[in-house]
Design a protein around this motif. Structure first.
Motif, PDB file in Angstrom:
ATOM      1  N   ARG A  43      35.693  21.121   7.807  1.00  0.00           N
ATOM      2  CA  ARG A  43      35.478  22.353   7.040  1.00  0.00           C
ATOM      3  C   ARG A  43      36.006  23.586   7.767  1.00  0.00           C
ATOM      4  O   ARG A  43      35.818  24.712   7.302  1.00  0.00           O
ATOM      5  CB  ARG A  43      33.982  22.531   6.754  1.00  0.00           C
TER       6      ARG A  43
ATOM      7  N   TRP B 237      33.344  24.462  13.027  1.00  0.00           N
ATOM      8  CA  TRP B 237      32.753  23.122  13.126  1.00  0.00           C
ATOM      9  C   TRP B 237      31.906  22.863  11.901  1.00  0.00           C
ATOM     10  O   TRP B 237      31.230  23.778  11.444  1.00  0.00           O
ATOM     11  CB  TRP B 237      31.875  23.023  14.388  1.00  0.00           C
TER      12      TRP B 237
ATOM     13  N   THR C 264      27.114  23.757   9.902  1.00  0.00           N
ATOM     14  CA  THR C 264      28.368  24.389  10.300  1.00  0.00           C
ATOM     15  C   THR C 264      28.129  25.356  11.451  1.00  0.00           C
ATOM     16  O   THR C 264      27.003  25.793  11.689  1.00  0.00           O
ATOM     17  CB  THR C 264      28.994  25.164   9.126  1.00  0.00           C
TER      18      THR C 264
ATOM     19  N   SER D 216      29.297  29.590   7.328  1.00  0.00           N
ATOM     20  CA  SER D 216      29.713  28.398   6.599  1.00  0.00           C
ATOM     21  C   SER D 216      30.924  28.597   5.703  1.00  0.00           C
ATOM     22  O   SER D 216      31.390  27.646   5.080  1.00  0.00           O
ATOM     23  CB  SER D 216      28.553  27.883   5.747  1.00  0.00           C
TER      24      SER D 216
ATOM     25  N   ALA E   9      24.808  20.117  14.049  1.00  0.00           N
ATOM     26  CA  ALA E   9      26.226  20.491  14.111  1.00  0.00           C
ATOM     27  C   ALA E   9      26.522  21.266  15.387  1.00  0.00           C
ATOM     28  O   ALA E   9      27.555  21.041  16.045  1.00  0.00           O
ATOM     29  CB  ALA E   9      26.599  21.320  12.886  1.00  0.00           C
TER      30      ALA E   9
ATOM     31  N   VAL F 158      35.089  29.498  10.352  1.00  0.00           N
ATOM     32  CA  VAL F 158      34.331  28.255  10.432  1.00  0.00           C
ATOM     33  C   VAL F 158      35.065  27.365  11.433  1.00  0.00           C
ATOM     34  O   VAL F 158      36.254  27.077  11.256  1.00  0.00           O
ATOM     35  CB  VAL F 158      34.237  27.547   9.067  1.00  0.00           C
TER      36      VAL F 158
END
Length: 412
Positions: A399, A395, A382, A299, A176, A393
């Motif tokens: 989300r 990425w 994330t 996250s 991520a 958050v």
């Protein structure tokens, strides 16, 4: 004089720190519940044991991401009449010990809790190293272990049927991060990593994620746990002028690297650190303006869901303004939600609890959780970022609670 590495004894008047954890929760719960729920005063307590760092180098993470959640969970369950055990409400009795940030003490304490004390349930210790040591023991004794702060592919590969990892593992987290950097035009990165299981596995996963990305790794350095000075390596990295800095760091090192990057004038477009970045402590130490734009492992936050907001507010209220961190605290609370649901459904049969956890998709404060073997495969990798005093958050976009700030401002 007793051996300081001997197994922790049962709570007793000579161990006031243990007695306070046990009696404060059990006694207050029984007094309150005897008024509104007369039956709970006679119900047999559910004995829940754990070891956690209250002293030593693991304390910073353990006392932010884990033990406060254990205490809040027991208090909330008892205030509601007790933990639902197959339809019967029973008070929770926490039996806890300081593992002193020592793997050997941690292992011996869990061996006692599960082997001779035979508590009903156990809650995990803090960190990858402690969980790596205790997980085989919990599996041998047949205790479900829902670990919220273990980050290790090796734990997944051990294929322990009673062991479950809530955190996203190194491969999805580093993928991520690389996807985000690539999407924002990054061409070069430098990396430092703590020389232990956590650091080594994340560094290895990063190298895999970088393959074919078009992003070059211009410098990579390991450092020992407990490091006191990172300025030489930061100066060396500054000379390479990378677009992004990545640190697989623990809370003290995360703050150290940030402070010393500011001191040496190293301010890349993307500055990413790991454990501790999502802590309220990081924002307080660096100041909101100083933390602005810093990236890290995270996250969730209070914007993620109504349940996440309720948990965030309850935690902050109970601990007098002490906020949960925006990464592992949420995963810890999710593990307790899953354990509570399992016990409500199947009672205290530990094999049945294990089967319920393994075979169910769970609704939690961090969203859906589902296990493939030991790994939570429902929560994607994330990236979080400090923005205006909140760890957002950023990425993946699906989300995100805020859009990525793709250019870190100067340190302040």
């Amino acid at each position: 004089m007793s051996d300081p590495r001997s197994p922790a004894p049962e709570a007793s008047p000579s161990r006031p720190e243990c007695v306070s954890r046990r009696t404060a929760l059990q006694g207050a719960a029984a007094a309150a519940a005897s008024l509104a729920f007369p039956a709970i005063a006679q119900a047999k307590p559910v004995r829940v044991g754990y070891a956690i760092a209250r002293t030593g180098p693991w304390t910073g993470g353990a006392q932010v991401s884990q033990e406060p959640n254990y205490l809040l969970w027991a208090e909330q369950q008892n205030a509601a009449g007790g933990l639902s055990v197959g339809g019967q409400k029973r008070p929770i009795e926490l039996i806890s010990f300081d593992d002193r940030s020592e793997v050997e003490t941690c292992v011996r304490t869990y061996e006692k809790l599960m082997g001779s004390d035979k508590v009903d349930l156990v809650l995990p210790p803090w960190g990858s190293n402690a969980n790596f040591a205790v997980a085989p023991l919990a599996n041998r004794f047949g205790y479900p272990f829902l670990a919220p702060t273990a980050l290790s592919r090796r734990l997944v590969e051990m294929k322990l049927p009673y062991f479950f990892l809530l955190l996203q593992q190194p491969a999805p987290m580093t993928q991520a991060l690389v996807d985000m950097l690539k999407a924002n035009g990054v061409k070069s990165v430098a990396c430092i990593y703590v020389d232990d299981l956590f650091g080594l596995e994340n560094y290895a996963a990063l190298k895999v994620a970088l393959q074919g990305s078009g992003i070059s790794l211009v410098e990579d350095k390991s450092y020992p746990g407990g490091v006191k000075d990172l300025s030489p390596v930061l100066r060396s990295i500054k000379d390479k002028n990378p677009d992004a800095f990545i640190g697989f760091t623990y809370p003290p090192d995360t703050i150290l690297a940030s402070k010393q990057a500011k001191e040496v004038g190293f301010n890349p477009k993307f500055f990413y650190a790991s454990v501790g970045t999502a802590f309220q402590l990081y924002r307080n130490v660096m100041t909101p303006a100083g933390a602005e734009g810093v990236l890290g492992m995270g996250s969730w936050n209070g914007k993620t869901s109504a349940g996440a907001k309720a948990y965030f507010d309850a935690h902050t209220k109970k601990f007098a303004g002490k906020e949960p961190d925006r990464w592992a605290s949420g995963h810890c609370w999710a593990s307790l939600e899953i354990l509570s649901a399992a016990v409500a459904k199947v009672g205290l049969d530990r094999k049945a609890i294990r089967d319920y956890v393994a075979g169910t998709e769970h609704d939690t404060v961090i969203g859906k959780v589902r296990f493939t073997g030991s790994e939570n495969t429902a929560t994607p990798g994330t990236v979080g970022q400090w923005q205006n005093g909140e760890f957002e958050v950023v990425w993946p976009k699906a989300r995100a609670t805020a859009a990525l700030n793709a250019a870190k401002p100067a340190w302040k």
